[in-house]
Design a protein around this motif. Structure first.
Motif, short mmCIF file in Angstrom:
data_model
loop_
_atom_site.label_atom_id
_atom_site.label_comp_id
_atom_site.label_asym_id
_atom_site.label_seq_id
_atom_site.Cartn_x
_atom_site.Cartn_y
_atom_site.Cartn_z
N ALA A 50 0.86 -1.18 0.00
CA ALA A 50 0.00 0.00 0.00
C ALA A 50 0.89 1.23 0.00
CB ALA A 50 -0.90 0.01 1.24
N VAL A 51 0.73 2.08 -1.00
CA VAL A 51 1.52 3.32 -1.10
C VAL A 51 0.54 4.49 -1.02
CG1 VAL A 51 3.21 4.64 -2.42
CG2 VAL A 51 3.15 2.14 -2.62
N HIS A 52 0.66 5.28 0.05
CA HIS A 52 -0.19 6.45 0.22
C HIS A 52 0.62 7.70 -0.14
CE1 HIS A 52 -3.28 4.53 3.20
NE2 HIS A 52 -3.35 4.05 1.96
N CYS A 53 0.19 8.39 -1.19
CA CYS A 53 0.89 9.59 -1.66
C CYS A 53 0.09 10.84 -1.33
CB CYS A 53 1.09 9.52 -3.18
SG CYS A 53 2.09 8.12 -3.71
N GLN A 54 0.84 11.91 -1.04
CA GLN A 54 0.24 13.22 -0.84
C GLN A 54 0.88 14.18 -1.84
OE1 GLN A 54 2.15 11.91 2.02
NE2 GLN A 54 0.45 10.46 2.16
N GLU A 55 0.16 15.28 -2.12
CA GLU A 55 0.63 16.29 -3.08
C GLU A 55 0.93 15.68 -4.45
OE1 GLU A 55 3.22 19.51 -2.03
OE2 GLU A 55 2.74 19.34 0.09
N VAL A 56 0.04 14.81 -4.88
CA VAL A 56 0.17 14.22 -6.22
C VAL A 56 0.05 15.35 -7.26
CG1 VAL A 56 -0.95 12.72 -7.90
CG2 VAL A 56 -0.69 11.96 -5.52
N GLY A 57 1.05 15.44 -8.12
CA GLY A 57 1.06 16.52 -9.12
C GLY A 57 1.86 17.73 -8.70
N GLY A 58 2.28 17.77 -7.43
CA GLY A 58 3.09 18.90 -6.96
C GLY A 58 2.27 20.17 -6.80
N LYS A 59 2.99 21.28 -6.70
CA LYS A 59 2.31 22.57 -6.45
C LYS A 59 1.62 23.09 -7.71
CE LYS A 59 5.51 23.64 -2.73
NZ LYS A 59 6.19 22.34 -2.84
N ASN A 60 2.21 22.78 -8.86
CA ASN A 60 1.65 23.25 -10.12
C ASN A 60 0.98 22.08 -10.84
OD1 ASN A 60 1.02 24.73 -12.36
ND2 ASN A 60 3.10 24.85 -13.16
#
Length: 414
Positions: A50-60
């Protein structure tokens, strides 16, 4: 690649990764990040990832969403993952919907040797067998296989548009079920405000949001099961206390803005030694004279200032931390261990669990346990956050260690 499914049980790998930096500089960072991630899989040979990612796509994110798609394609088709015959990828890419967008991504990979795994349908209120590979993005709100919520705007009024929230999925192995919750909590907007009082106003906001999540996943709508909550909690060291400790012999100078008379900068100087500057503190500057204090013995001497979990000690548990603060690392691809001078380094990225989930990890005690709680890519640049992982085995018969889990299967036969 995964170890054989034996009496030793099912290998589980939980990973949390704030991946915002990867999409700012995909050329340099993405290859390194994936190489280190694959190496972790190779070392621990899990059956369920299980991989939980945050800020997918970055700031832009508008410009970066194409990078996200290629990143996910690489994960799904790489040689390193070829034995993972089933996958579920949930990406919140609907950035045009300010009301709902969280920039969270939850990715699950199941090894071909794990024959019997089910996922919960929250609308139908029953488990469904996991087959094939599926990717779901855009409107996750309509997907019955997860629950997604964004925190109400009034939780963080300073921020005109926050992307913070959570995604919950529920999984069943042959004799136990558990929830996996991807979470992103509010950051410290200003070092100066964080320093004003102990605990800081920001830690109070995070406490309120985390309490909200725990209440939601433990309410009466569904049967209760063990849960793992892992993501970017944005937990910070108690700023006032850590600065008092780091600058115990220093004198403080306050610099105010000429136009507003508000505090603009705090400068801590040694009383002697030519009044050498020890720490310079501004809204987005934390420039301390000796970064080694955050790296020596993995910074664990500073864990006494890591207090935000204390209020949840009856509801959330964590294994012992033995890795350095996970944020804010330099985003310079040639720097693997250097922190940026923007924030006081802290253990933002964590894997927490309920008491019953801790039993799944630790019991039965007489079994040989290969439990590892650590960061990924400790010597290379992984972006401003180091991913953090927990590797463990759920022993065959784990259901008996979690009676609630057994109840799930009596009520909802597979």
């Amino acid at each position: 690649m995964a170890g054989k499914l034996t009496a030793q049980g099912t290998g589980i790998l939980l990973v949390t990764a704030n991946v915002g930096s990867l999409f700012e500089d995909p050329e340099n960072l993405q290859k390194t990040w994936l190489r280190e991630f694959y190496q972790t899989i190779h070392s621990h040979k899990p059956h369920f990832i299980a991989v939980h990612c945050q800020e997918v796509g970055g700031k832009n994110y508008e410009a970066s969403m194409s990078h996200v798609d290629s990143f996910v394609k690489e994960l799904l088709s790489s040689d390193a993952m070829k034995e993972y015959s089933r996958a579920r990828v949930y990406l919140d890419e609907n950035y045009k919907s300010q009301e709902h967008f969280t920039a969270l991504g939850s990715c699950y990979f199941i090894h071909e040797s794990l024959k019997n795994i089910h996922q919960f349908d929250f609308k139908a209120k029953k488990f469904k067998k996991v087959v094939g590979k599926e990717t779901c993005s855009d409107t996750l709100e309509s997907t019955p296989m997860l629950e997604k919520e964004k925190f109400p705007q009034d939780y963080f009024p300073e921020c005109k548009w926050s992307r913070k929230g959570f995604i919950r999925t529920r999984w069943a192995l042959p004799d136990c079920a558990f929830d996996l919750v991807n979470i992103h909590l509010f950051h410290d907007a200003s070092n100066l405000v964080a320093w004003e009082k102990s605990p800081s106003v920001y830690s109070g906001t995070r406490q309120k949001a985390l309490g909200y999540v725990l209440d939601r996943i433990m309410d009466q709508r569904y049967e209760k099961v063990p849960y793992f909550v892992f993501g970017d909690f944005n937990f910070r060291l108690d700023s006032k206390q850590v600065i008092e400790s780091l600058c115990s012999t220093a004198t403080m100078q306050t610099v105010r803005a000429a136009d507003t008379n508000e505090v603009d900068k705090l400068i801590f100087r040694e009383s002697d030694n030519d009044r050498k500057v020890v720490l310079q503190l501004e809204k987005k500057l934390f420039n301390y004279v000796n970064q080694d204090v955050f790296r020596e013995n993995n910074g664990t001497s500073l864990l006494e200032f890591d207090k935000e979990l204390l209020v949840f000690k009856d509801r959330l548990h964590e294994l012992e931390i033995s890795f350095p603060p996970s944020y804010p690392y330099s985003e310079d691809s040639s720097q693997g261990k250097q922190y940026m001078n923007t924030r006081c380094p802290a253990w933002c990225d964590r894997i927490l669990m309920s008491a019953s989930a801790r039993d799944l990890v630790l019991k039965p005690e007489n079994e040989e346990k290969s439990i590892v709680y650590d960061d990924i890519g400790s010597n290379v640049c992984m972006g401003d956050h180091k991913p953090v992982f927990l590797s463990f085995r759920i022993t065959a018969g784990a259901g008996k260690w979690c009676q609630r889990g057994e109840k799930i299967f009596r009520e909802a036969p597979l």
